[in-house]
Design an enzyme around this catalytic site. Sequence first.
Site, PDB file in Angstrom:
ATOM      1  N   THR A   1     -20.116   7.554  -2.349  1.00  0.00           N
ATOM      2  CA  THR A   1     -20.847   6.399  -2.886  1.00  0.00           C
ATOM      3  C   THR A   1     -20.621   6.151  -4.379  1.00  0.00           C
ATOM      4  OG1 THR A   1     -22.550   6.461  -1.203  1.00  0.00           O
ATOM      5  CG2 THR A   1     -23.183   5.516  -3.307  1.00  0.00           C
TER       6      THR A   1
ATOM      7  N   LYS B   1     -30.383   3.116  -4.026  1.00  0.00           N
ATOM      8  CA  LYS B   1     -29.828   4.305  -4.689  1.00  0.00           C
ATOM      9  C   LYS B   1     -29.621   4.048  -6.186  1.00  0.00           C
ATOM     10  CE  LYS B   1     -27.164   5.956  -0.693  1.00  0.00           C
ATOM     11  NZ  LYS B   1     -25.809   6.239  -0.175  1.00  0.00           N
TER      12      LYS B   1
ATOM     13  N   HIS C   1     -25.253   7.690   8.480  1.00  0.00           N
ATOM     14  CA  HIS C   1     -25.252   9.154   8.423  1.00  0.00           C
ATOM     15  C   HIS C   1     -26.083   9.756   9.550  1.00  0.00           C
ATOM     16  CE1 HIS C   1     -23.031  10.404   4.912  1.00  0.00           C
ATOM     17  NE2 HIS C   1     -23.565   9.430   4.206  1.00  0.00           N
TER      18      HIS C   1
HETATM   19 ZN   LIG Z   1     -22.801   8.269   2.627  1.00  0.00          ZN
END
Ligand SMILES: [Zn+2]
Length: 537
Positions: free
Chosen positions: A74, A157, A303
């Site tokens: 990421t 995030k 995920h």
């Molecule tokens: Zn990831």
Amino acid sequence: MRKSIVIFMFLLLVGSLFSQQRSPKLIVGIVVDQMRDEYLDRFYNDFGDTGFKRLMRDGYRMKNFHFNYMPTYTAPGHASIYTGTTPRYHGIVGNGYYLRQEHKGIYCTDDDSVNLLGNGDPKYGKMSPVRLKSTTVTDELKMSSNFRSKVIGISIKDRSSILPAGHFADWAFWMNKDDEFISSTFYGDKLPKWVKLFNDKKYYEKYLKRNWSLLKDIKEYDESLPDRNPYEGKLNYQLEPVFPYNLYDEYKKNGASIIKVTPWGNSILVDLAEEAIENENLGKDEFTDFLALSFSSTDYIGHAMGPRSIELQDMYLRLDILLGEFLEYLDKNIGKGNYLVFLTADHACGENPNFLRDNKLNVTNLDRKEIKKDIIQVSEELYGLNLLETYNNQNLYFDSKKIDSLGLNRGEVYRKFQEKLEEWRFVKRAYVESELMGSSVDFLHNEVANGYDVKQNGQIVLLFEPGYMEYWKTGTSHGTPYGYDTHVPGLFYGWNIPKGINYDKHYITEIAPTISQLLHITLPNSSKNKVIRELLK
Ligand SMILES: [Zn+2]
């Protein structure tokens, strides 16, 4: 008389065209965390007309668009999209990585010199782009307008909002454990009032009350595996992977952060984006503004459930609708033709290795701790003691002092390890530092080298054979230089973007220099500056 009116009208038209062409009001950069290009095709018949299909139909699609390095994670992904270069140059070589000289592990956006703005654990606010070593297209936009352009990054995030927004950003906002958006003193003295008001409204409660059931009849999900299959983990580590999900009960029991692993994590992000456009007056004056959005729920769900789960498919069908609504919002508030959108991903993902094996491709998932143990065993067999300092992101960091004090030759030690590690069934190559600093004609070697910063990577980097994955038995992950991790969407739409599709191989590091050329601004400072010519016609 009539002729002069016609000429006057003509000049007016040319004038308005020219003024419109000089620069867009707003650029919206959209990163969909972990999105594979193939989802655009696999789910095509289930999409509506207003979201992904609108971008594909009325915009330009790079159909063979890739990352050109390992590690496809990421933080490196977001940094590379926005700097137009690879981790070797911008320095973000992982989400977390090890500093060789300081002998310590760090997180990519750690910054002890700044503090949290907003609520929650103070450590989640000690964040900034201080470790990002190159300028971003957003930085160059700020400088080109003498800092009058506005740049805002938004994501669940921290790394996905901070790195795209760059060093000169007005704001980056990310989410704390209680679904509130926070920031750091890197950007200002206090959280803007409109963000506080947004948090106070507790949108997440409204969303979690909706729970999560399938958008369409379950028969429509025949592009994915059955609802219950052995390759899925638990949602939020708690809930059995079967529809419908009772999110509200889960929220009451374990807190609001479950929203991150649901489609509603995407919805609340768009809510904040629209508030940002209105309250920060984005796209309102002659200086181009930049909104860098990154959807993280796509990665969390990927995920947990893997690329062939109906949870993932349902989330993309809902994202498609959300995207359509957001484009309509931009039409209304910025004006059709006045904004430019690009949509890509920070990496894609592999197939679940056990799914592959059950279908006769003989690969497995790999356990990081086991690998580390085995490396230490190699060391003990070769030298009678452990020379490994740490193992992280498939990098072996050696204890150089120990090697020196034993009177061993460092290069010789690395070569001996290389020989042993390459005997392992799942290791394709073990690249030694000196090889990665040199050049090669092997494209995989070059992609590992593109991600290699000698100060922040290990002395040996392991490349696994394709299909193997250092991850749990269920769900999926990413990180390799293989096509399944590198192949991402490349969609461009809006201001001055032609319609079309391109099948030639292009790299995501071409996005930032192409946008810079479209805007006639300085190129990011460490990019090779290869552009996508088809977008500059
Ligand atoms: Zn990831």
